[in-house]
Enzyme design. Structure first.
Site, PDB file in Angstrom:
ATOM      1  N   ASP A  63       1.259 -58.902  38.091  1.00  0.00           N
ATOM      2  CA  ASP A  63       2.535 -58.640  38.743  1.00  0.00           C
ATOM      3  C   ASP A  63       2.652 -59.360  40.081  1.00  0.00           C
ATOM      4  O   ASP A  63       3.720 -59.845  40.444  1.00  0.00           O
ATOM      5  CB  ASP A  63       2.712 -57.136  38.957  1.00  0.00           C
ATOM      6  N   SER A 185       4.221 -44.570  43.240  1.00  0.00           N
ATOM      7  CA  SER A 185       2.982 -43.893  43.617  1.00  0.00           C
ATOM      8  C   SER A 185       3.200 -42.914  44.762  1.00  0.00           C
ATOM      9  O   SER A 185       2.418 -41.984  44.944  1.00  0.00           O
ATOM     10  CB  SER A 185       1.918 -44.924  44.004  1.00  0.00           C
TER      11      SER A 185
END
Length: 304
Positions: A63, A185
């Site tokens: 990513d 997260s």
């Protein structure tokens, strides 16, 4: 015959497998494309020189490599194909073997292009950020503390109005793409990639009322430190640029988008469920089993 005229190949410079596959792709494209170039994703001067006119940029890594590719191509309308070299990734589309299998489809243009919102990032009174930080982001922009210790106070503004002074480790401003990154997260919501809204997520806030926000696509979100010392900006997780007295970053939706190539027609949330292990084999198997009785609950007797 391929409709591609110019192809670039980005690779993660610290992964031997990524360098090797980039070299393989270079040789594979050469008979079909007029011009092919190859570069480390950490070599911005080379990519800036070669990107104009590039139809396709293949990003070989993870990513982070796709994020670098998306920032590098601005303002070119270059399509990006992410190749996953084995790490958990949300932006990559194929494995090396998957691209070998679909190489002819790629040449023939048998894919769809998914447009992802990017952020325009403008720093003020932050010399290091103004000189070295990216001016566009695909994932997020963050202002937060630089080390362990006490939380910091961060001013958060939306459309010029101060909405709060957040006591937290950081505040993240994310796109729909970035909603599955650091924002997730930290407890932020997951947005569909087609969403144009902007997510504002406090990281480890020290007041329960500091909840994530989803603001309209035409909003301008500004972050600034409410105190001096130990605070820095980052863009797409890149760098730590000090945020001193009077420093400020303004974040808005960019006029540019990232164009990601997709072969798989599987719905985004089904893919997400597998990547987050919501649909792993054990959970699926468990879903077919009757629920376990609560401790101390009377057992049901079969009817006589």
């Amino acid at each position: 015959m391929s409709s591609l005229r110019k192809v670039g190949i980005y690779h993660h410079p610290q992964l031997d497998a990524a360098r090797d596959f980039a070299a393989e792709l270079h040789d594979r494209f050469r008979p079909h494309v007029a011009e092919v170039w190859r570069s480390s994703a950490w070599d911005p001067e080379r990519s800036t020189r070669d990107l104009p006119g590039t139809d396709l940029l293949v990003s070989v890594g993870g990513d982070g490599t796709v994020l670098r590719a998306a920032r590098a191509v601005v303002p070119n309308p270059t399509r990006i194909l992410g190749v996953d070299m084995g790490r958990l990734a949300f932006l990559t589309e194929v494995t090396p073997q998957g691209l070998r299998d679909r190489f002819d489809a790629l040449l023939a243009g048998r894919y769809r292009v998914e447009e992802r919102t990017m952020l325009d990032v403008a720093f003020h009174n932050a010399p290091e950020a103004e000189a070295g930080a990216p001016s566009h982001a695909l994932n997020d922009v963050m202002l937060g503390r630089t080390g362990l210790g006490r939380p910091v106070y961060i001013n958060v503004e939306v459309n010029g109005a101060l909405i709060g002074v957040i006591r937290a480790d950081a505040v993240v401003v994310a796109t729909a793409t970035g909603s599955t990154g650091y924002s997730l997260s930290a407890g932020g919501p997951i947005l569909d990639p087609a969403a144009r809204s902007i997510v504002v997520t406090p990281v480890a806030p020290h007041l329960a009322a500091a909840a994530p926000l989803v603001v309209p696509h035409d909003s301008v979100v500004a972050l600034s430190p409410a105190q001096e010392g130990g605070v820095a900006f980052s863009v797409d997780g890149q760098g730590q640029f000090p945020a001193g007295a009077g420093a400020r970053v303004e974040v808005r939706r960019s006029e540019h988008v990232a164009r990601l190539i997709r072969f798989d027609e599987q719905p985004f949330f089904a893919q997400l469920g597998r990547r987050l292990a919501w649909l792993d084999e054990r959970r699926l198997a468990g879903a077919d089993q009757p629920p376990l009785p609560l401790p101390g609950a009377p057992s049901e007797q079969p009817p006589e």
